[in-house]
Design a protein around this motif. Sequence first.
Motif, PDB file in Angstrom:
ATOM      1  N   ILE A  17      37.828  58.238  30.239  1.00  0.00           N
ATOM      2  CA  ILE A  17      36.887  57.882  31.304  1.00  0.00           C
ATOM      3  C   ILE A  17      37.642  57.520  32.579  1.00  0.00           C
ATOM      4  CG2 ILE A  17      35.176  56.162  32.048  1.00  0.00           C
ATOM      5  CD1 ILE A  17      34.261  56.108  29.032  1.00  0.00           C
ATOM      6  N   MET A  18      38.695  56.695  32.470  1.00  0.00           N
ATOM      7  CA  MET A  18      39.450  56.268  33.646  1.00  0.00           C
ATOM      8  C   MET A  18      40.180  57.427  34.312  1.00  0.00           C
ATOM      9  SD  MET A  18      40.901  52.480  32.885  1.00  0.00           S
ATOM     10  CE  MET A  18      40.978  52.319  31.116  1.00  0.00           C
ATOM     11  N   ASN A  19      40.632  58.391  33.515  1.00  0.00           N
ATOM     12  CA  ASN A  19      41.320  59.565  34.064  1.00  0.00           C
ATOM     13  C   ASN A  19      40.333  60.661  34.454  1.00  0.00           C
ATOM     14  OD1 ASN A  19      43.904  58.461  33.824  1.00  0.00           O
ATOM     15  ND2 ASN A  19      44.054  59.091  31.693  1.00  0.00           N
ATOM     16  N   GLU A  20      39.050  60.340  34.360  1.00  0.00           N
ATOM     17  CA  GLU A  20      37.951  61.246  34.714  1.00  0.00           C
ATOM     18  C   GLU A  20      37.988  62.576  33.981  1.00  0.00           C
ATOM     19  OE1 GLU A  20      37.363  61.479  38.935  1.00  0.00           O
ATOM     20  OE2 GLU A  20      36.872  59.362  39.070  1.00  0.00           O
ATOM     21  N   VAL A  21      38.512  62.551  32.754  1.00  0.00           N
ATOM     22  CA  VAL A  21      38.403  63.718  31.876  1.00  0.00           C
ATOM     23  C   VAL A  21      36.938  63.832  31.464  1.00  0.00           C
ATOM     24  CG1 VAL A  21      39.098  64.714  29.657  1.00  0.00           C
ATOM     25  CG2 VAL A  21      40.788  63.527  31.079  1.00  0.00           C
ATOM     26  N   ILE A  22      36.321  62.669  31.222  1.00  0.00           N
ATOM     27  CA  ILE A  22      34.878  62.591  30.989  1.00  0.00           C
ATOM     28  C   ILE A  22      34.290  62.022  32.277  1.00  0.00           C
ATOM     29  CG2 ILE A  22      33.045  61.693  29.536  1.00  0.00           C
ATOM     30  CD1 ILE A  22      35.113  61.177  27.352  1.00  0.00           C
ATOM     31  N   LYS A  23      33.431  62.760  32.917  1.00  0.00           N
ATOM     32  CA  LYS A  23      32.886  62.416  34.240  1.00  0.00           C
ATOM     33  C   LYS A  23      31.727  61.419  34.145  1.00  0.00           C
ATOM     34  CE  LYS A  23      35.368  65.660  36.271  1.00  0.00           C
ATOM     35  NZ  LYS A  23      36.676  65.286  36.659  1.00  0.00           N
TER      36      LYS A  23
END
Length: 129
Positions: free
Chosen positions: A24-30
């Motif tokens: 989540i923090m690396n925005e792999v999951i938006k």
Amino acid sequence: MFELDMRSRKPIYEQLVDKMKELIMNEVIKPDEQLPSVRTLATELTINPNTIQKAYRELETQGFIYSIKGKGSFVNPNNQIKDLEKIETVKKELEKLVIEALYLGIPASQLIKLIEELDASKGGGDSDD
């Protein structure tokens, strides 16, 4: 999606929480993206659905995800305020650990080198500082 270490002393649900937070923090999951269902993820990772449910509950408590009854769990887009609170908490914890490390005789230069190595391995920060 990711792998868990079944031989680790760290509980599986905590590993799952950490991995999901990282995604989540690396925005792999938006933001507002739907997470896999408990059943689907349990099958994929071959672990008990109750473990997935516990991890999702923890992520919801921490404000990383939200649930809609009958629809599933989604990434919380309102993380900016919570992120600022979390950053302050992490800074305070880090300060305590740095003070302890210095007290134990670890040189500041070694701590700085460790942070730079961690930053490089995680791909964090801007490199033009």
